[in-house]
Design a protein around this motif. Structure first.
Motif, mmCIF file in Angstrom:
data_model
loop_
_atom_site.group_PDB
_atom_site.id
_atom_site.type_symbol
_atom_site.label_atom_id
_atom_site.label_comp_id
_atom_site.label_asym_id
_atom_site.label_seq_id
_atom_site.Cartn_x
_atom_site.Cartn_y
_atom_site.Cartn_z
ATOM 1 N N GLY A 1 32.854 73.059 2.591
ATOM 2 C CA GLY A 1 32.296 72.970 1.199
ATOM 3 C C GLY A 1 31.504 72.022 1.153
ATOM 4 O O GLY A 1 30.978 71.093 1.794
ATOM 5 N N SER A 2 31.245 71.785 -0.273
ATOM 6 C CA SER A 2 30.158 70.733 -0.755
ATOM 7 C C SER A 2 30.645 69.793 -1.686
ATOM 8 O O SER A 2 31.402 70.475 -2.562
ATOM 9 C CB SER A 2 28.771 71.398 -1.074
ATOM 10 O OG SER A 2 28.417 72.237 0.085
ATOM 11 N N LEU A 3 30.132 68.619 -1.906
ATOM 12 C CA LEU A 3 30.257 67.661 -3.364
ATOM 13 C C LEU A 3 29.329 67.064 -3.548
ATOM 14 O O LEU A 3 28.331 66.777 -2.347
ATOM 15 C CB LEU A 3 31.599 66.804 -2.901
ATOM 16 C CG LEU A 3 32.974 67.596 -2.877
ATOM 17 C CD1 LEU A 3 34.067 66.410 -2.689
ATOM 18 C CD2 LEU A 3 33.170 67.937 -4.368
ATOM 19 N N ARG A 4 28.975 66.427 -4.543
ATOM 20 C CA ARG A 4 27.995 65.678 -5.001
ATOM 21 C C ARG A 4 28.537 64.533 -5.556
ATOM 22 O O ARG A 4 29.041 64.637 -6.820
ATOM 23 C CB ARG A 4 26.740 66.471 -5.850
ATOM 24 C CG ARG A 4 25.815 65.539 -6.106
ATOM 25 C CD ARG A 4 24.904 66.029 -7.204
ATOM 26 N NE ARG A 4 23.290 65.711 -7.283
ATOM 27 C CZ ARG A 4 22.923 65.489 -8.455
ATOM 28 N NH1 ARG A 4 23.275 65.819 -9.675
ATOM 29 N NH2 ARG A 4 21.615 65.045 -8.489
ATOM 30 N N LEU A 5 28.351 63.511 -4.871
ATOM 31 C CA LEU A 5 28.767 62.306 -5.494
ATOM 32 C C LEU A 5 27.528 61.370 -6.469
ATOM 33 O O LEU A 5 26.504 61.510 -5.931
ATOM 34 C CB LEU A 5 29.137 61.241 -4.511
ATOM 35 C CG LEU A 5 30.367 61.646 -3.470
ATOM 36 C CD1 LEU A 5 30.540 60.513 -2.512
ATOM 37 C CD2 LEU A 5 31.532 62.354 -4.372
ATOM 38 N N SER A 6 28.059 60.650 -7.357
ATOM 39 C CA SER A 6 27.245 60.069 -8.134
ATOM 40 C C SER A 6 27.500 58.436 -8.269
ATOM 41 O O SER A 6 28.855 58.255 -8.454
ATOM 42 C CB SER A 6 26.820 60.604 -9.426
ATOM 43 O OG SER A 6 26.329 59.849 -10.417
ATOM 44 N N CYS A 7 26.631 57.474 -8.452
ATOM 45 C CA CYS A 7 26.917 56.250 -8.673
ATOM 46 C C CYS A 7 26.135 55.549 -9.793
ATOM 47 O O CYS A 7 24.809 55.759 -9.387
ATOM 48 C CB CYS A 7 26.823 55.409 -7.302
ATOM 49 S SG CYS A 7 26.875 53.667 -7.357
ATOM 50 N N ALA A 8 26.779 55.202 -10.866
ATOM 51 C CA ALA A 8 25.956 54.736 -11.799
ATOM 52 C C ALA A 8 25.948 53.452 -12.045
ATOM 53 O O ALA A 8 27.040 52.729 -12.156
ATOM 54 C CB ALA A 8 26.568 55.451 -13.247
ATOM 55 N N ALA A 9 24.679 52.649 -12.196
ATOM 56 C CA ALA A 9 24.676 51.406 -12.169
ATOM 57 C C ALA A 9 24.306 50.762 -13.735
ATOM 58 O O ALA A 9 23.588 51.613 -14.402
ATOM 59 C CB ALA A 9 23.778 50.833 -11.494
ATOM 60 N N SER A 10 24.965 49.986 -14.296
ATOM 61 C CA SER A 10 24.788 49.278 -15.451
ATOM 62 C C SER A 10 24.982 47.796 -15.326
ATOM 63 O O SER A 10 25.502 47.196 -14.596
ATOM 64 C CB SER A 10 25.858 49.880 -16.554
ATOM 65 O OG SER A 10 27.077 49.684 -16.200
ATOM 66 N N GLY A 11 24.352 47.248 -16.404
ATOM 67 C CA GLY A 11 24.400 45.798 -16.687
ATOM 68 C C GLY A 11 23.152 45.254 -16.301
ATOM 69 O O GLY A 11 22.089 45.713 -16.639
ATOM 70 N N ASN B 1 19.087 54.655 -13.151
ATOM 71 C CA ASN B 1 19.684 53.845 -12.508
ATOM 72 C C ASN B 1 21.167 54.662 -11.808
ATOM 73 O O ASN B 1 22.245 54.065 -11.667
ATOM 74 C CB ASN B 1 20.197 52.721 -13.120
ATOM 75 C CG ASN B 1 19.158 51.773 -13.314
ATOM 76 O OD1 ASN B 1 18.355 51.433 -12.698
ATOM 77 N ND2 ASN B 1 19.034 51.037 -14.497
ATOM 78 N N ARG B 2 20.647 55.714 -11.228
ATOM 79 C CA ARG B 2 21.864 56.540 -10.239
ATOM 80 C C ARG B 2 21.578 56.576 -8.850
ATOM 81 O O ARG B 2 20.209 56.858 -8.532
ATOM 82 C CB ARG B 2 21.913 57.875 -11.285
ATOM 83 C CG ARG B 2 22.736 57.668 -12.468
ATOM 84 C CD ARG B 2 23.150 58.956 -13.074
ATOM 85 N NE ARG B 2 24.052 58.929 -14.162
ATOM 86 C CZ ARG B 2 25.216 59.038 -14.390
ATOM 87 N NH1 ARG B 2 25.969 59.342 -13.275
ATOM 88 N NH2 ARG B 2 25.821 59.028 -15.352
ATOM 89 N N LEU B 3 22.466 56.849 -8.146
ATOM 90 C CA LEU B 3 22.573 57.044 -6.787
ATOM 91 C C LEU B 3 23.457 58.222 -6.495
ATOM 92 O O LEU B 3 24.380 58.253 -7.293
ATOM 93 C CB LEU B 3 22.923 55.803 -5.810
ATOM 94 C CG LEU B 3 23.007 55.927 -4.434
ATOM 95 C CD1 LEU B 3 21.410 55.915 -3.910
ATOM 96 C CD2 LEU B 3 23.820 54.754 -3.834
ATOM 97 N N TYR B 4 22.877 59.083 -5.762
ATOM 98 C CA TYR B 4 23.715 60.212 -5.620
ATOM 99 C C TYR B 4 23.804 60.594 -4.022
ATOM 100 O O TYR B 4 23.250 60.136 -2.957
ATOM 101 C CB TYR B 4 22.762 61.471 -5.860
ATOM 102 C CG TYR B 4 22.699 61.468 -7.307
ATOM 103 C CD1 TYR B 4 21.123 61.031 -7.888
ATOM 104 C CD2 TYR B 4 23.563 61.920 -8.354
ATOM 105 C CE1 TYR B 4 20.848 61.164 -9.381
ATOM 106 C CE2 TYR B 4 23.256 61.968 -9.622
ATOM 107 C CZ TYR B 4 21.970 61.336 -10.055
ATOM 108 O OH TYR B 4 21.503 61.316 -11.334
ATOM 109 N N LEU B 5 24.829 61.312 -3.511
ATOM 110 C CA LEU B 5 25.372 61.586 -2.209
ATOM 111 C C LEU B 5 25.444 63.245 -2.260
ATOM 112 O O LEU B 5 26.729 63.533 -2.545
ATOM 113 C CB LEU B 5 26.178 60.761 -1.514
ATOM 114 C CG LEU B 5 26.347 61.066 -0.218
ATOM 115 C CD1 LEU B 5 25.187 60.579 0.649
ATOM 116 C CD2 LEU B 5 27.588 60.285 0.446
ATOM 117 N N GLU B 6 24.673 63.949 -1.740
ATOM 118 C CA GLU B 6 24.812 65.387 -1.611
ATOM 119 C C GLU B 6 25.424 65.674 -0.370
ATOM 120 O O GLU B 6 24.837 65.455 0.641
ATOM 121 C CB GLU B 6 23.786 66.209 -1.929
ATOM 122 C CG GLU B 6 23.565 67.719 -2.019
ATOM 123 C CD GLU B 6 24.266 67.987 -3.314
ATOM 124 O OE1 GLU B 6 23.574 67.303 -4.527
ATOM 125 O OE2 GLU B 6 24.948 69.095 -3.345
#
Length: 116
Positions: free
Chosen positions: A16-26, A76-81
């Protein structure tokens, strides 16, 4: 101060597949390097993929060809497909940000579980 929040983890069957997201703030003035790590139970945290500023994406050999890292500078987002997931990909996935002031920030992690 910079805050990182990962999301998108979950339980998925092998293949299967997943998509991770990392949101940066500040107070983000510049991002030198943005990287995904993971840590499986009983194991050390390991590098998964990174995308340095002005550089090409890099991947650990164990995920090359299956995972794709990308970033949205405007958001300001990083992803990992992640595709063709395997049980050995089961881990807590963390994003790490290296700022232009040489500060290192980590998110709290998101759990990815791949069942066989």
């Amino acid at each position: 101060q910079v805050q990182l929040v990962e999301s998108g983890g979950g339980l998925v069957q092998a293949g299967g597949s997943l998509r991770l997201s990392c949101a940066a703030s500040g107070s983000i003035f510049s991002i030198v390097d943005w990287t995904w790590f993971r840590q499986a139970p009983g194991k050390e945290r390991e590098y998964v993929a990174g995308i340095p500023v002005g550089g090409n994406p890099e991947y650990a050999s164990s995920v090359k060809g299956r995972f794709t890292i990308s970033r949205d500078n405007a958001k300001n987002r990083l992803y990992l497909e992640m595709t063709n997931l395997k049980p050995e990909d089961t881990a807590v996935y963390y994003c790490r940000l290296l700022s232009g002031t040489s500060n290192v920030y980590w998110g709290q992690g998101t759990q990815v579980t791949v069942s066989s």
